[in-house]
Structures are given as structure tokens and as C-alpha cells.
Motif scaffolding. Structure first.
Motif, PDB file in Angstrom:
ATOM      1  N   LEU A   1       1.743   0.071 -11.746  1.00 63.60           N
ATOM      2  CA  LEU A   1       0.458   0.062 -11.049  1.00 63.60           C
ATOM      3  C   LEU A   1      -0.333  -1.198 -11.393  1.00 63.60           C
ATOM      4  CD1 LEU A   1      -0.500   3.801 -11.538  1.00 63.60           C
ATOM      5  CD2 LEU A   1       0.051   2.702  -9.389  1.00 63.60           C
TER       6      LEU A   1
ATOM      7  N   LEU B   1      -4.205 -11.759  -4.033  1.00 63.68           N
ATOM      8  CA  LEU B   1      -4.338 -11.877  -2.583  1.00 63.68           C
ATOM      9  C   LEU B   1      -5.805 -11.953  -2.178  1.00 63.68           C
ATOM     10  CD1 LEU B   1      -1.717  -9.488  -1.002  1.00 63.68           C
ATOM     11  CD2 LEU B   1      -1.985 -11.920  -0.587  1.00 63.68           C
TER      12      LEU B   1
ATOM     13  N   GLU C   1      -7.609  -2.855  -0.969  1.00 64.81           N
ATOM     14  CA  GLU C   1      -7.005  -1.539  -1.157  1.00 64.81           C
ATOM     15  C   GLU C   1      -5.824  -1.616  -2.117  1.00 64.81           C
ATOM     16  OE1 GLU C   1      -8.243   1.484   0.209  1.00 64.81           O
ATOM     17  OE2 GLU C   1      -9.814  -0.035   0.237  1.00 64.81           O
ATOM     18  N   VAL C   2      -5.020  -2.684  -1.994  1.00 68.23           N
ATOM     19  CA  VAL C   2      -3.890  -2.842  -2.914  1.00 68.23           C
ATOM     20  C   VAL C   2      -4.416  -2.976  -4.345  1.00 68.23           C
ATOM     21  CG1 VAL C   2      -1.973  -4.334  -3.556  1.00 68.23           C
ATOM     22  CG2 VAL C   2      -2.401  -3.845  -1.172  1.00 68.23           C
TER      23      VAL C   2
ATOM     24  N   ILE D   1       0.940  -4.121  -9.318  1.00 65.95           N
ATOM     25  CA  ILE D   1       0.499  -4.088  -7.921  1.00 65.95           C
ATOM     26  C   ILE D   1      -0.971  -4.475  -7.825  1.00 65.95           C
ATOM     27  CG2 ILE D   1       0.176  -2.607  -5.921  1.00 65.95           C
ATOM     28  CD1 ILE D   1       2.568  -1.037  -6.762  1.00 65.95           C
TER      29      ILE D   1
ATOM     30  N   LEU E   1      -7.074  -5.366   3.143  1.00 60.92           N
ATOM     31  CA  LEU E   1      -5.814  -4.797   2.659  1.00 60.92           C
ATOM     32  C   LEU E   1      -5.624  -5.096   1.174  1.00 60.92           C
ATOM     33  CD1 LEU E   1      -3.494  -5.524   5.661  1.00 60.92           C
ATOM     34  CD2 LEU E   1      -4.036  -3.299   4.723  1.00 60.92           C
TER      35      LEU E   1
ATOM     36  N   ILE F   1      -6.393   1.034  -5.157  1.00 64.50           N
ATOM     37  CA  ILE F   1      -5.715   2.333  -5.213  1.00 64.50           C
ATOM     38  C   ILE F   1      -4.962   2.522  -6.531  1.00 64.50           C
ATOM     39  CG2 ILE F   1      -4.007   3.797  -4.067  1.00 64.50           C
ATOM     40  CD1 ILE F   1      -4.997   2.699  -1.436  1.00 64.50           C
ATOM     41  N   PRO F   2      -4.267   1.482  -7.059  1.00 66.49           N
ATOM     42  CA  PRO F   2      -3.667   1.684  -8.380  1.00 66.49           C
ATOM     43  C   PRO F   2      -4.712   2.026  -9.443  1.00 66.49           C
ATOM     44  CG  PRO F   2      -2.771  -0.263  -7.373  1.00 66.49           C
ATOM     45  CD  PRO F   2      -3.883   0.172  -6.497  1.00 66.49           C
TER      46      PRO F   2
ATOM     47  N   LEU G   1       0.838  -1.206   0.000  1.00 62.05           N
ATOM     48  CA  LEU G   1       0.000   0.000   0.000  1.00 62.05           C
ATOM     49  C   LEU G   1       0.871   1.254   0.000  1.00 62.05           C
ATOM     50  CD1 LEU G   1      -2.954  -0.571   2.454  1.00 62.05           C
ATOM     51  CD2 LEU G   1      -3.013  -0.202   0.013  1.00 62.05           C
TER      52      LEU G   1
ATOM     53  N   VAL H   1       2.213   1.856  -3.445  1.00 61.89           N
ATOM     54  CA  VAL H   1       1.180   2.432  -4.314  1.00 61.89           C
ATOM     55  C   VAL H   1       0.992   3.907  -4.003  1.00 61.89           C
ATOM     56  CG1 VAL H   1      -1.209   2.325  -5.003  1.00 61.89           C
ATOM     57  CG2 VAL H   1      -0.030   0.253  -4.450  1.00 61.89           C
TER      58      VAL H   1
END
Lengths: 216, 560
Positions: B127, B137, B152-153, B130, B149, B156-157, A160, A163
Motif C-alpha cells: 500500500l 503522479l 485517489e491512488v 502505491i 486519479l 485509498i491506500p 486504483l 488498491v
């Protein structure tokens, strides 16, 4: 509620509580936004002391590091960038319908919380965290959890952060004129290519008349 | 519990970390760092194709790791790893494989676009890596905290990608809209996790399932509340109606290759966790959540199909069509059976490749500046670039569920699962929505192919047509969008409105020359072609010979 064991505890509680409440009032009442932010710091410190008194050392540390250290500083940055001189007259336009609605919603939430505290309407698993074992026990409990049960989630947070760095760099980078390889095609108003919307809130308004255009 | 002494703190026993179990994720996440490092140490800016090649390589590496893991699971059975936070079962391996395929194809379909637009740099590819790692995951996570988590990973990208095209206001607006609503939905999701934790005493999916299997909660308001909030959180990610509001605007505003990527990977990750949490963790509550999903499926498939009918912007149309697809995938989830999960996974596989390929074509046709997404731009595309039009037609027909494509089997399997679960009404509504959806897919195909004769007509004929059409054109106004007004009025009127539009094209300057370029097959980059060949090839090959993919999906058992 105030089952305070010793006199020093009681005195600490009283002082911290006064600091927290005075700070909170200051946030609401001060005219200057910088003062309001500093008052918020005071409240957060008062609450942190209360956490320590409740043997929640970790929460106290997080409160100081994250909230006062990061979030309030962020507030101050935003205030500085916008300009300190501007003062908002919060109570200028009196007591209108929206304010009344907000007030009643707040009352409803308060009543709900009181009702829940009083009535046992849910069942579930009993607390699995166990009792506190004196000073600093919950900090080491938390450390254990992070490096055993939650090892992988803890490591994933690093992704995170990567990113966040990439995103910040990509979006905040300034584009110089020489950097731009193509001229943005100027679309005639109402041309099909502008995607003139069926929906009023469609984002493709870049070609629409009166659109402010991109920053160049 | 150990005694809380300083000694105890020094004898911390770390869990065993099984690196093979998370190898695909490690490759994807590490790949992004590799890309950034290469970009940082090279003195001059490398051409975007270098980064694209590296990203495809990373995708191939993670695909190999996923298949190795698949082999392990077939041989040794499913297992949990790293302090019970990761499930390695057929399901998670399939999700990893699919995410790897997306990572291989994404740079192929994006490289040509970024080369043309001059939006070079490694950011898009880093990006993407990720985000793919986050999706993997999500499929493997066995803990609600890890799911959050990973979510979000994954997301967000995508927010950053949406705002990558700094020259267009729409891109920034899409990014902001996606980010704000996404952050809001994440907050709701976390609240749901907190409530489920409060009710069950654990965030571990296995422990939650065990607790619910052995205990009957007398008053389960908190559990129901948490479950509802989880549905909202997942519903936002996979764009199910009532949580779909962001989709059309974000799809329309974002850079086109990024749209293809976000449409596929967000659904892969979102549905992977959605299926695992609801089918394997909360099966004891299925009588509660099934009716909720029943309603969501019906409004999702219908609204997606009907709203797509009236769109004139192809990206917007595909946004609504992806909402319709989300409804179909939910159909498998709503069945709450292993068969349903298999069907959903197969649908996800087919859908991801189709949507990637479709947006690959749209990125080419959109032309320089990434603005030409009106359906008018596709008129006569078959004449100008037959291969591109053919590929797009195939991808659209597959999305409509035409036989001999993966889209057909995808729809077949989820509807079959719904029928097996006795959700007859739901299956019927889904089929009706598929029929409605076929209409707008076919309209684009029709526009691309059917007007060839008229456009090739000699000048004399064109003049005749022009004379005949003049009153019609003047009646509806000279501007292009004015002609579309009757089309917007209702789905039924769309085809009728085609006639004046066609005449309009003869009188006004054709759009391709208006923007100063023509789309020709020869001008499309080799990267795009290879990506299209792979997506179209997979669609047709697995459409005619579906057995390997079906076997793969059927081994995708959930561990619990």
C-alpha cells in the motif's frame, strides 16, 4: 423540448418516459425494499432508452452496465444481508420540521435550476466536443479520447483497481484466534494511556468504561 | 477532426509513451505488484523485515530514476510527455525525489513496529508503494483528470492503512472516518474540476492557463465556483483549517507508523498538486484566491498551534502540530511567487523527514498494543533510553524551528517569501504561531529530560516527596487522568500542572512497568535505528549545510 421528428421517435419516447416515471414512483411508494430496487432497474432502463434516442449510446450503455448491472445489484446485496422482512414505514411520523426544511430546500434547488436554465450568467469556453455525427459517433470519439489524450489517466485507473483489491482483502479478512499474537492490553478506566480525551469525539475510547470492546 | 468512418477508427495514432518520464511512478507502482507476487508465491509467511528491505530497495530504485530524470531536466530542460498529461520539470522531479525518500524511510521505521505487534504481511508495504506512486503522479500531473486519479491512488491506500490494526477499535474508527470524509472531499474536488472544465473548455493545465491568459471572462461565476471547490478538495488533503476535522482523530486512531507515512505523503502529494494548479495554472486569478488563502493560513497556523497546547496524547498533539505546519507550507503558496513555491517545497522536504522520524519514535515508545501515547509515558525517557529521547528531542526542536536544523530554514524561507510578497501581517502571525508551537514541543522535551534528577532520587527522598505531595494528589484524585484536568483548562496552566503530576508518578506505579515493559535503547530494532539515523542526520546535516537542498529546491521551476 419535444422536437420529435418522426412518429416512431415520439412513440418510443412516450413509452420510455412512462416506464421511467412509473418506475420512479414505484421506488418511492413500494413498501418492500426489494420491489423498490427492482423498480429502480425499470427507471434506469427507461432512461437508457431515452439516452439512445438522444444519440447518446455510450451513456445508455453505461447506464445499463454500471447502474443496473452493478449498483442496483449492490443495493440488492445489502438488502438481502440486512433482511428483507424489515419494512420501513417512511411516512409514519408525519410532516415534521425536518421534512419541511428538506421540502423547501428541494424547492430552492428546483428554482435555482430553472433560473439558471433561463438566465445566462456565466461565460466560458465554447463546447469543444463538436457535433454528433450520427449513430455511434460519440462512442468512437470517446474511444479516441481514452487512447490518445487520456491514455495515461486511463492506465492509472488500473492502480486504483489494485488498491481496491488489496484494501478489500486486508479489511475484510477474518482473523482467527490463533492469528492474534498479542493480547490487547486492558486499560484501566482513566489511565493516561487510554488517551482519555480532551475532545468528546476522540476515537481512543477502547479503554473507557462501557466501551463495547473489540470483537472478541 | 478526422472523418468518422470505420477506416478512421482503424488508424488510431497512439501518443508516444516516454517511459523514462514516468519511470519513478512505474517503479513504485510495479514494486507493489512485486511485493504482492513475492508474498503470493512464497509458501510460508516471510518475516516482515524481508518485505521492509524490498520496499526500501524499491524506494532506492525510484530515487535513482528520479535523479536520472533530474539530470535530464537540468541538461535538456523541462518537457511534457504522454499526450501532454505529464509535466517533467524541476518541480515534479523534486516531488518524485522526496516521495522516493519517504518510500525508503517508511519501511525502516515501520518494520520494528510490525514485528513487535505481529501484524506481519506485505500489505502495509504494498500500500505504501502505491500511495507513493500516487504522490509522484500528483506532482507531475498536467491534467486535472490525472490529478484526481492520482489523488485517489494516493488516498485509498491511506484509508486502508488507517484500519490495519484490527485489534483496536480506534483503528477501524479512524479508517472509517478518514474514508468517509475523504470520499466526500474527493466528490467536492471532482465537482470543482467539472466547473473549471466548463469555464475553460479543457482539463489540461497548460490549456487552462493559456485560455485564461488570452480570454477575459465577463461573468466568471463558474470559474470562481470551481476554484473554490478545488481549494476545499486540496485543503482537506493537506489538513488546512476549516477542513482539518479528521486529522486529530485519524492520527490518534491509526497504527503509529501509518500515521507518520500518511502525514508525510499526503502532504507531499496534496501540496504538489495544490502548488502547481494555483501558482502555474491559475496565476491570472491570484488576486481572487490570495485573500481566501490569506484567511486559511491565519486560522490554520493559529488553530494548529493553540489546539496542540492542550493535548495530553502525543499523537494528537503532533496531529495539531502538522496542521500548524500545513499553514506554514500554505504561506509559501499564498505568496504566489516562484520564491514561495521554492520555500513551500523546502518546507515539505524538511517536514516529511521530521514527521516520519517523530512517529518512528512514538511507535517505539507506544509499546506493545500501540496504546501508550500519553505524554506521561515520556517522563524520564532520557534516563531509560537516552539515544531515543535524544533523537526525539532533536526532531521536535527541528519542528519548532530551532537553528542548525532543517526546520529553521524551512520556516525562514516561507516567511521570507511572504515578506517579499508584502504579506507582512501574515508573516507576523505565522511567527507568533511558531512561538506558541515551540512551547508544546519544548514541553515534551522538558518532560523527557528535566525529571531525571527526581526519578533518580534515593528512596528516602522519594518518601519525603511523597509525603509532601500526598495532599496535592488526594486533592486532585487518585486516577492519572484526574490530575490532568487543570492542564486542560488553558495553555498557561500546563506547566503549573506539572508539579502534582510529577509527585503522582512517585506514588502510583510508573506507567512503563504498568504495561509490563520498559523502553530501552537496546530493545529498539536496528531498522528503527537506521531510519532514525537517516532522518535525524538529514535534519542536522542540511540544517548546518543547507546549500545543496536549497539549490535543489531552487531548480524546481514550474514548467508554465
Amino acid at each position: 423540448m419535444l422536437a420529435v421528428a418522426t412518429l416512431p421517435d415520439a412513440i418510443t419516447f412516450a413509452i420510455a418516459a412512462v416506464i421511467a416515471v412509473v418506475g420512479a414512483l414505484g421506488v418511492v411508494l413500494s413498501r418492500n425494499p426489494v420491489h423498490a430496487a427492482l423498480m429502480l432497474v425499470m427507471t434506469l432502463f427507461g432512461v437508457a432508452v431515452l439516452f439512445v434516442e438522444e444519440n447518446a449510446q455510450f451513456l445508455a450503455a453505461v447506464q445499463v452496465i454500471v447502474y443496473t448491472g452493478a449498483i442496483v445489484v449492490l443495493f440488492l446485496f445489502v438488502i438481502m444481508l440486512i433482511g428483507v422482512d424489515r419494512q420501513e414505514r417512511v411516512f409514519a411520523d408525519g410532516f415534521n420540521a425536518r421534512r419541511a426544511l428538506t421540502f423547501f430546500l428541494g424547492l430552492a434547488v428546483l428554482a435555482e435550476v430553472l433560473l439558471l436554465a433561463h438566465e445566462r450568467w456565466v461565460t466560458g469556453a465554447h463546447s469543444v466536443t463538436g457535433k454528433l455525427h450520427g449513430a455511434a459517433a460519440n462512442v468512437s470519439d470517446l474511444g479516441h479520447a481514452i487512447f490518445t489524450t487520456y491514455l495515461l489517466p486511463f492506465e492509472v485507473t488500473s492502480a486504483l483497481l489494485v488498491v481496491a483489491v488489496i484494501g478489500a482483502v486486508v479489511l475484510a479478512r477474518r482473523h482467527t484466534a490463533g492469528d492474534e499474537p498479542t493480547e490487547r492490553p486492558v486499560l484501566a478506566a482513566g489511565e493516561p494511556g487510554s488517551g482519555a480525551g480532551e475532545d468528546a469525539n476522540s476515537p481512543a475510547l477502547e479503554g473507557a468504561p462501557g466501551g463495547s470492546g473489540v470483537d472478541r | 477532426m478526422m472523418a468518422r468512418t470505420l477506416l478512421a477508427a482503424s488508424t488510431l495514432s497512439l501518443p508516444h509513451v516516454n517511459y523514462t518520464a514516468i519511470m519513478p511512478e512505474l517503479i513504485a507502482l510495479g514494486g507493489s505488484l512485486l511485493l504482492l507476487a513475492v508474498a503470493a508465491v512464497t509458501p510460508r509467511r516471510l518475516p516482515t523485515t524481508v518485505y521492509a528491505a524490498m520496499t526500501s530497495g524499491i524506494g532506492i530504485a525510484s530515487l535513482v530514476a528520479s535523479l536520472v530524470l533530474y539530470h535530464d531536466v537540468r541538461q535538456g530542460g523541462a518537457f511534457v510527455a504522454i499526450a501532454h498529461s505529464i509535466d517533467v520539470d524541476g518541480f515534479s522531479v523534486l516531488v518524485m525525489t522526496l516521495a522516493s525518500c519517504v518510500l525508503i524511510l517508511t519501511p525502516m521505521l515501520a518494520a520494528g513496529f510490525f514485528e513487535r505487534e505481529g501484524l506481519g504481511g506485505c500489505e502495509y508495504y504494498a500500500l505504501a508503494c502505491i500511495s507513493v506512486g500516487g504522490a509522484m503522479l500528483m506532482g507531475a500531473a498536467n491534467d486535472l483528470v490525472l490529478i484526481f486519479l492520482a489523488l485517489e491512488v494516493l488516498s485509498i491506500p491511506l484509508y486502508v492503512m488507517a484500519g490495519l490494526d484490527y485489534r483496536r477499535e480506534g483503528s477501524g474508527e479512524a479508517a472509517l472516518k478518514y474514508f468517509l470524509l475523504g470520499a466526500f472531499s474527493s466528490a467536492i474536488f471532482v465537482y470543482g474540476i467539472a466547473l473549471v472544465y466548463g469555464a475553460t473548455g479543457s482539463t489540461n493545465l497548460g490549456e487552462i492557463a493559456a485560455f485564461l491568459a488570452h480570454n477575459v471572462l465577463v461573468a466568471n461565476g463558474v470559474l470562481y465556483g470551481g476554484m473554490a471547490l478545488l481549494i476545499v478538495g486540496f485543503g482537506f488533503k493537506v489538513a488546512a483549517v476549516p477542513f482539518h476535522m479528521w486529522t486529530p482523530d485519524v492520527y490518534q486512531g491509526s497504527p503509529t507508523p501509518a500515521v507518520g507515512f500518511m502525514a508525510s505523503i499526503a502532504k507531499v502529494g496534496g501540496f504538489a498538486a495544490f502548488l502547481r494548479v494555483f501558482i502555474s495554472t491559475l496565476p491570472t486569478l491570484s488576486q481572487t484566491w490570495k485573500p481566501v488563502l490569506w484567511v486559511i493560513v491565519i486560522i490554520t497556523v493559529l488553530l494548529g498551534a493553540i489546539a496542540a497546547l492542550v493535548q495530553r496524547d502525543v499523537k494528537r498533539m503532533l496531529a495539531y502540530s502538522s496542521i500548524n505546519h500545513a499553514g506554514f507550507i500554505l504561506l509559501g503558496l499564498q505568496a504566489a511567487t516562484a520564491k514561495g513555491a521554492t520555500g513551500s517545497l523546502y518546507y515539505l522536504f524538511a517536514y516529511s523527514l521530521l514527521i516520519l522520524g517523530s512517529f518512528g519514535v512514538i511507535a517505539v515508545v507506544g509499546g506493545r498494543g500501540d496504546t501508550g501515547h500519553s505524554i506521561e509515558r515520556y517522563r524520564g525517557l532520557a534516563r531509560r533510553s537516552p539515544l531515543l529521547a535524544g533523537a526525539f528531542a532533536l526532531l521536535l526542536l527541528a519542528q519548532a524551528g530551532a537553528p542548525f536544523t532543517t526546520g529553521f530554514f524551512a520556516k525562514l524561507y516561507v516567511v521570507e517569501a511572504a515578506v517579499a510578497a508584502h504579506s507582512y501581517a501574515l508573516a507576523a502571525v505565522a511567527m507568533v504561531s511558531a512561538a506558541i508551537a515551540a512551547f508544546f514541543y519544548l514541553r515534551v522535551v522538558f518532560v523527557m529530560f528535566a525529571d531525571t534528577r527526581l526519578a533518580e532520587a534515593p528512596a528516602g527522598d522519594a518518601a519525603l516527596v511523597q509525603a509532601a505531595g500526598a495532599p496535592a494528589v488526594s486533592a486532585v484524585g487518585a486516577s492519572g487522568s484526574g490530575v490532568f484536568e487543570p492542564a486542560v483548562a488553558g495553555g498557561g496552566g500546563v506547566l503549573l500542572a506539572e508539579a502534582p503530576v510529577r509527585l503522582e508518578e512517585e506514588t502510583a506505579t510508573p506507567e512503563a512497568s504498568a504495561t509490563g515493559e520498559e523502553i530501552r535503547d537496546g530493545a529498539v530494532s536496528a531498522w528503527t535505528w537506521s531510519g532514525l539515523i537517516l532522518t535525524v542526520g538529514a535534519t542536522v546535516v542540511f540544517g548546518i549545510w543547507p546549500q545543496p537542498l536549497v539549490d535543489f529546491a531552487q531548480h524546481a521551476h514550474l514548467l508554465f
